[in-house]
Design a protein around this motif. Structure first.
Motif, PDB file in Angstrom:
ATOM      1  N   ALA A  36     -11.507   5.353 -13.392  1.00 52.80           N
ATOM      2  CA  ALA A  36     -11.848   6.122 -14.301  1.00 52.80           C
ATOM      3  C   ALA A  36     -10.483   7.276 -14.253  1.00 52.80           C
ATOM      4  O   ALA A  36     -10.131   7.707 -13.273  1.00 52.80           O
ATOM      5  N   SER A  37     -10.191   7.481 -15.456  1.00 55.08           N
ATOM      6  CA  SER A  37      -9.000   8.732 -15.319  1.00 55.08           C
ATOM      7  C   SER A  37      -9.884   9.905 -15.246  1.00 55.08           C
ATOM      8  O   SER A  37     -11.015  10.242 -15.394  1.00 55.08           O
ATOM      9  N   PRO A  38      -9.170  10.901 -14.628  1.00 56.03           N
ATOM     10  CA  PRO A  38      -9.784  12.311 -14.174  1.00 56.03           C
ATOM     11  C   PRO A  38     -10.005  13.105 -15.207  1.00 56.03           C
ATOM     12  O   PRO A  38      -9.180  12.950 -16.334  1.00 56.03           O
ATOM     13  N   PRO A  39     -11.100  14.178 -15.385  1.00 52.31           N
ATOM     14  CA  PRO A  39     -11.087  14.814 -16.401  1.00 52.31           C
ATOM     15  C   PRO A  39      -9.779  15.859 -16.562  1.00 52.31           C
ATOM     16  O   PRO A  39      -9.382  15.984 -15.410  1.00 52.31           O
ATOM     17  N   PRO A  40      -9.686  16.562 -17.803  1.00 54.14           N
ATOM     18  CA  PRO A  40      -8.503  17.509 -17.733  1.00 54.14           C
ATOM     19  C   PRO A  40      -8.375  18.390 -16.586  1.00 54.14           C
ATOM     20  O   PRO A  40      -7.301  18.800 -16.285  1.00 54.14           O
ATOM     21  N   ASN A  41      -9.497  19.034 -16.223  1.00 50.57           N
ATOM     22  CA  ASN A  41      -9.579  20.177 -15.417  1.00 50.57           C
ATOM     23  C   ASN A  41      -9.752  19.764 -13.861  1.00 50.57           C
ATOM     24  O   ASN A  41     -10.226  20.392 -12.996  1.00 50.57           O
ATOM     25  N   TYR A  42      -9.390  18.593 -13.647  1.00 48.12           N
ATOM     26  CA  TYR A  42      -9.609  17.858 -12.308  1.00 48.12           C
ATOM     27  C   TYR A  42      -8.644  18.572 -11.396  1.00 48.12           C
ATOM     28  O   TYR A  42      -7.595  18.849 -11.620  1.00 48.12           O
ATOM     29  N   PRO A  43      -9.243  19.003 -10.084  1.00 42.44           N
ATOM     30  CA  PRO A  43      -8.246  19.882  -9.341  1.00 42.44           C
ATOM     31  C   PRO A  43      -6.821  19.166  -8.940  1.00 42.44           C
ATOM     32  O   PRO A  43      -7.102  17.755  -8.656  1.00 42.44           O
ATOM     33  N   PRO A  44      -5.851  19.634  -8.936  1.00 36.92           N
ATOM     34  CA  PRO A  44      -4.737  19.104  -8.390  1.00 36.92           C
ATOM     35  C   PRO A  44      -4.889  18.451  -6.945  1.00 36.92           C
ATOM     36  O   PRO A  44      -5.583  18.769  -6.146  1.00 36.92           O
ATOM     37  N   GLU A  45      -3.719  17.614  -6.740  1.00 36.29           N
ATOM     38  CA  GLU A  45      -3.654  17.004  -5.404  1.00 36.29           C
ATOM     39  C   GLU A  45      -3.374  18.210  -4.338  1.00 36.29           C
ATOM     40  O   GLU A  45      -2.440  18.994  -4.517  1.00 36.29           O
ATOM     41  N   VAL A  46      -3.906  18.088  -2.972  1.00 39.08           N
ATOM     42  CA  VAL A  46      -3.801  19.073  -2.084  1.00 39.08           C
ATOM     43  C   VAL A  46      -3.141  18.511  -0.816  1.00 39.08           C
ATOM     44  O   VAL A  46      -3.929  17.400  -0.576  1.00 39.08           O
TER      45      VAL A  46
ATOM     46  N   ALA B  27      -5.290  -7.444  -7.775  1.00 40.54           N
ATOM     47  CA  ALA B  27      -4.269  -7.629  -8.814  1.00 40.54           C
ATOM     48  C   ALA B  27      -4.763  -6.866 -10.182  1.00 40.54           C
ATOM     49  O   ALA B  27      -6.014  -6.557 -10.289  1.00 40.54           O
ATOM     50  N   ILE B  28      -3.891  -6.750 -11.105  1.00 35.87           N
ATOM     51  CA  ILE B  28      -4.375  -6.090 -12.339  1.00 35.87           C
ATOM     52  C   ILE B  28      -4.413  -7.344 -13.409  1.00 35.87           C
ATOM     53  O   ILE B  28      -4.577  -6.871 -14.585  1.00 35.87           O
ATOM     54  N   ASP B  29      -4.475  -8.301 -12.992  1.00 37.42           N
ATOM     55  CA  ASP B  29      -4.996  -9.558 -13.664  1.00 37.42           C
ATOM     56  C   ASP B  29      -5.804 -10.505 -13.100  1.00 37.42           C
ATOM     57  O   ASP B  29      -5.753 -10.659 -11.919  1.00 37.42           O
ATOM     58  N   ASN B  30      -6.613 -11.223 -13.983  1.00 40.72           N
ATOM     59  CA  ASN B  30      -7.754 -11.983 -13.502  1.00 40.72           C
ATOM     60  C   ASN B  30      -7.144 -13.738 -12.728  1.00 40.72           C
ATOM     61  O   ASN B  30      -7.694 -14.319 -12.047  1.00 40.72           O
ATOM     62  N   SER B  31      -5.939 -13.625 -12.916  1.00 44.71           N
ATOM     63  CA  SER B  31      -5.091 -14.763 -12.555  1.00 44.71           C
ATOM     64  C   SER B  31      -4.359 -14.722 -11.377  1.00 44.71           C
ATOM     65  O   SER B  31      -3.815 -15.500 -10.393  1.00 44.71           O
ATOM     66  N   PHE B  32      -4.286 -13.465 -10.803  1.00 48.85           N
ATOM     67  CA  PHE B  32      -3.358 -12.984  -9.668  1.00 48.85           C
ATOM     68  C   PHE B  32      -2.027 -13.018  -9.516  1.00 48.85           C
ATOM     69  O   PHE B  32      -1.589 -13.525  -8.532  1.00 48.85           O
ATOM     70  N   ASN B  33      -1.553 -13.210 -10.842  1.00 43.25           N
ATOM     71  CA  ASN B  33      -0.093 -13.300 -10.852  1.00 43.25           C
ATOM     72  C   ASN B  33       0.519 -11.740 -10.670  1.00 43.25           C
ATOM     73  O   ASN B  33       1.939 -12.011 -10.273  1.00 43.25           O
ATOM     74  N   ASN B  34      -0.252 -10.755 -10.637  1.00 43.90           N
ATOM     75  CA  ASN B  34       0.545  -9.409 -10.644  1.00 43.90           C
ATOM     76  C   ASN B  34      -0.307  -8.894  -9.670  1.00 43.90           C
ATOM     77  O   ASN B  34      -1.322  -7.849  -9.799  1.00 43.90           O
ATOM     78  N   ILE B  35       0.059  -9.150  -8.319  1.00 45.45           N
ATOM     79  CA  ILE B  35      -0.856  -8.668  -6.979  1.00 45.45           C
ATOM     80  C   ILE B  35      -0.172  -7.356  -6.738  1.00 45.45           C
ATOM     81  O   ILE B  35       1.068  -7.103  -6.667  1.00 45.45           O
ATOM     82  N   VAL B  36      -1.108  -6.104  -6.487  1.00 47.43           N
ATOM     83  CA  VAL B  36      -0.570  -5.041  -6.181  1.00 47.43           C
ATOM     84  C   VAL B  36      -0.908  -4.556  -4.589  1.00 47.43           C
ATOM     85  O   VAL B  36      -0.345  -3.553  -4.170  1.00 47.43           O
ATOM     86  N   ALA B  37      -1.951  -5.432  -4.127  1.00 50.42           N
ATOM     87  CA  ALA B  37      -2.405  -5.272  -2.751  1.00 50.42           C
ATOM     88  C   ALA B  37      -2.862  -6.456  -2.087  1.00 50.42           C
ATOM     89  O   ALA B  37      -3.619  -7.223  -2.865  1.00 50.42           O
TER      90      ALA B  37
ATOM     91  N   ILE C  78      -2.020   1.875  -6.960  1.00 52.69           N
ATOM     92  CA  ILE C  78      -3.478   2.182  -7.640  1.00 52.69           C
ATOM     93  C   ILE C  78      -3.529   3.433  -8.543  1.00 52.69           C
ATOM     94  O   ILE C  78      -3.045   4.606  -8.117  1.00 52.69           O
ATOM     95  N   THR C  79      -3.719   3.419  -9.851  1.00 53.95           N
ATOM     96  CA  THR C  79      -3.486   4.464 -10.844  1.00 53.95           C
ATOM     97  C   THR C  79      -4.872   4.665 -11.674  1.00 53.95           C
ATOM     98  O   THR C  79      -5.557   3.623 -11.862  1.00 53.95           O
ATOM     99  N   TYR C  80      -5.011   5.815 -12.139  1.00 58.52           N
ATOM    100  CA  TYR C  80      -6.294   6.068 -12.921  1.00 58.52           C
ATOM    101  C   TYR C  80      -6.174   5.265 -14.437  1.00 58.52           C
ATOM    102  O   TYR C  80      -5.005   5.142 -15.030  1.00 58.52           O
TER     103      TYR C  80
END
Length: 740
Positions: A474-484, A419-429, A446-448
């Motif tokens: 972690a957020s990817p660096p600006p020059n992170y290779p694009p998805e392939v 979840a995105i909260d420690n109370s597990f009110n907003n479960i993502v998986a 799941i997002t950076y």
């Protein structure tokens, strides 16, 4: 006019089923009409009389039509108040091992016109009484011909009390009362309690029970054969303890004979109407009747009052000649259930944490014993897992991490929440049935830059949640290779389809280097494409003949602009009357044969679009060919060395002018003393690796015509190679980008 059970579709069969409660009416029971007047209103005297007579359950009248007796101003309520209320009275009966059921006489209409109160309301109020063991509905001639009213009444009760024990009591024969709503009451109730008043019909007890059983046996078969088998319920006959106002009075020994006849037929219980007409002779006979001929089982494990932290196996002593046992378990939330088993032990993974109560009875020679003593145990839950990876507060860089925890003794499956909260009110998986101690998170949500919380518990048997850990992507660096998206495999399917016939084509699929879900669309080469789907197969039929180019495009389901398209498959669409033999597969076999040695070569075959039998001939490239045969294999030995071109031709067995020839296989025939290493398979592995990450590549291998051991070295295209090894796999990481 008779009710047409065989030709009428009962509408109540179309609704969802409720959970049937356990058959609680075993042994002897008694009906009480006005309990406040019974024994002068002395509760202790009533309890002593019933207990001394071996009565296990009591049916107390609590309502008549729309009149509810247990409310201020009513006789039952006022009398019960002197004992602390009706629930306290029920507890006193329970303390003496006597169950209490509420009796409600119903008419199909509201007899007294109580404002805002219906018969169903009164029944629900009875079942709402704290401690009550169930409801017995007394419905008779007023309900004949009123099936829809009975159905609505029962649906109302079950909507409010889906798991409560409910019985109905009415006529002792269906014949003569075919318009009574047997199917509706039977569908929703757990037990049928026919009123087998023998003296009212001027019969003997044996005659009454025999006729009752014969008539219900007949109608039960009719109901089962007409699709109404779920209206057939266990029967607990009701006898008379004295004169019921019609017919004659009962004779001495008739109560005893009635009970013994009922027990002899294997019915689980019996009761008498009613306390206020019982004579001393009736009490004496009732006391001496229905003596259980089978001793109840003795419970063994789990022991009474124990605490458990693992899966449970209920165990009790074996009863000689027992056909089966019934295990009855009350769960921590006070719901309950029963199951039958032929073994004196029954494994059970607890699904709730808390107090359990259980008891067992045995079925021997057509007779059920009484229940055993009831034992209690406490399930404290399976031990909690310890989380391992990712470490708490970890910073990770991938969107599909693998979560890991330690194995816990007794846990068959685990459940995990992210979840995105420690109370597990907003479960993502989440996953409620993980088999093992690792689970890969692969979810488009799941997002950076996001922090995620996770915990694990045993799901079978149930356990307590582990401590909660979190990790941040972690957020990817600006020059992170694009998805392939890797190139999907070339479509595979019929290469000579017929106009108007649907064919299925399949790709070996593609992958996202970020682990995202991939979906596919097939372009059919006729201006149409299949819908986007995660399936690697799709079907199509063409409306025109000619050459068509089929491709499949893969894209990221999350980022739909990230795509890749396969190599094309060319198909030739034919008219349905034109026979076409598809190209047979290129021959497969030894590419470095030795002179004078016989080798077998195989083709994957071909097909006729008209479904005709196909036969094959192999051309060996030395002026000879194999005989025509339906076998896809043939053998040959060469007498001279050198390069030979091997092909296989397929033809229709019926129309031998319809042929097609495979692509060639070139073999080099050698002298027996000359060693030749066959060409190893093309390396297989990730086609879009990331700098600095190690990847493994594999070849299908090669062979020596002299049978010697073969070793391999992978050239990585960056000026380095792997060491020579007999392994067909090797790993490498590149330090620079670009084509290799």
């Amino acid at each position: 006019m008779k009710r047409k059970f065989l030709s009428t579709v009962c509408p109540l069969l179309l609704i969802a089923q409720f959970a049937q409660a356990s058959v609680s009416l075993t042994g002897k029971g008694m009906w009480i009409w006005k309990i406040w007047e019974t024994e002068g209103g002395n509760l202790s005297t009533v309890i002593s009389r019933l207990k001394d007579s071996g009565v296990k359950w009591l049916i107390v009248k609590c309502g008549d039509s729309d009149s509810y007796y247990n409310e201020p101003g009513k006789y039952l309520y006022n009398w019960a108040s002197s004992y602390g209320g009706f629930s306290n009275i029920i507890n006193q009966f329970h303390n003496n091992s006597i169950k209490v059921f509420g009796w409600h006489f119903v008419y199909s209409y509201d007899l007294y016109g109580v404002s805002g109160v219906t018969e169903a309301d009164v029944s629900n109020k009875i079942l709402n009484i704290p401690g009550i063991d169930g409801l017995v509905i007394n419905a008779e001639e007023d309900y004949e011909g009123k099936g829809s009213i009975a159905e609505q009444y029962m649906q109302n009760i079950r909507a409010n009390h889906p798991n409560s024990f409910t019985a109905y009591s009415s006529f002792a024969r269906v014949t003569g009362h075919e318009w009574f709503p047997w199917l509706e009451f039977g569908q929703y109730c757990d037990v049928n309690m026919p009123q087998a008043y023998w003296a009212a019909r001027l019969l003997t007890p044996e005659e009454e029970v025999n006729r009752m059983k014969s008539d219900f046996d007949y109608w039960h078969n009719v109901w089962r054969n007409s699709g109404h088998g779920n209206s057939v319920k266990p029967m607990i006959p009701v006898g008379q303890g004295g004169y019921v106002g019609i017919g004659r009075d009962i004779y001495p020994s008739e109560v005893f004979l009635f009970c013994n006849t009922v027990q002899g037929y294997g019915y689980q219980g019996v009761s008498l109407y009613a306390y206020h007409i019982m004579t001393q002779t009736s009490w004496n006979e009732y006391t001496s009747s229905w003596s259980p001929s089978v001793s109840p089982p003795t419970l063994v494990s789990p022991t009474n009052g124990s605490h458990q932290t693992c899966g449970i196996t209920f165990q009790w002593n074996s009863i000689p000649n027992a056909d089966r046992y019934e295990l009855f378990v009350t769960l921590p939330d006070e719901s309950y259930g029963n199951t039958e088993t032929t073994s004196p032990n029954y494994p059970y993974p607890p699904g709730q944490i808390g107090e359990y109560r259980w008891k067992v009875k045995a079925f021997v020679n057509g007779t059920w014993s009484d229940y055993s003593d009831e034992w209690t145990f406490y399930f404290d839950g399976v031990n909690t897992p310890t989380l391992i990876s990712p470490e708490n507060y970890a910073l990770i860089t991938i969107l599909n991490p693998t979560l890991e925890w330690n194995d816990v003794s007794c846990a068959n499956y685990y459940k995990i929440e992210v979840a995105i909260d420690n109370s597990f009110n907003n479960i993502v998986a989440l996953d409620l049935n993980v088999n093992g101690t690792t689970w890969q998170l692969n979810d488009p949500d799941i997002t950076y830059g996001q922090t995620y919380y996770w915990h694990v518990a045993s799901s079978s048997p149930i356990g307590n949640w582990s401590t909660t850990w979190n990790f941040q992507v972690a957020s990817p660096p600006p020059n992170y290779p694009p998805e392939v998206i890797s190139k999907p495999g070339t479509p595979v399917g019929q290469r000579y389809p017929t106009v108007g016939v649907s064919y299925t084509y399949t790709t070996s699929g593609a992958s996202s280097d970020l682990g995202h879900t991939v979906e596919y669309s097939f372009n059919w080469g006729d201006g149409t494409s299949s819908s986007w789907s995660t399936s690697t197969s799709a079907s199509h039929s063409w409306s025109t003949t000619g050459s068509k180019t089929v491709t499949v495009t893969a894209r990221c389901q999350t980022h739909t602009d990230k795509t890749n398209t396969s190599d094309p498959l060319t198909v030739t669409v034919k008219e349905s009357s034109e026979e076409v033999i598809s190209k047979p597969g290129t021959p497969v076999g030894e590419t470095n044969p030795t002179v004078g040695v016989s080798y077998t070569y195989t083709t994957s075959g071909a097909t006729s679009n008209l479904g005709h039998t196909v036969e094959y001939s192999f051309n060996w490239g030395d002026g000879t060919s194999s005989s025509w045969s339906t076998s896809k294999s043939a053998s040959h030995s060469w007498s001279t060395t050198g390069s030979k071109t091997v092909t296989v031709t397929a033809r229709c067995q019926a129309h031998t002018d319809k042929t097609n020839t495979s692509d060639p296989l070139t073999v080099t025939v050698r002298e027996s003393s000359e060693e030749v290493i066959s060409k190893p398979g093309v390396p297989v592995g990730d086609r879009y690796p990331t700098v600095g990450v190690s990847y493994t590549y594999t070849t299908s291998g090669a062979s020596s015509n002299l049978g010697h051991t073969v070793e391999y070295s992978f050239n990585w295209g960056d000026g380095t190679s792997s060491s020579w090894s007999t392994s067909k796999s090797a790993s490498h990481s590149w330090s620079s980008t670009g084509s290799k």
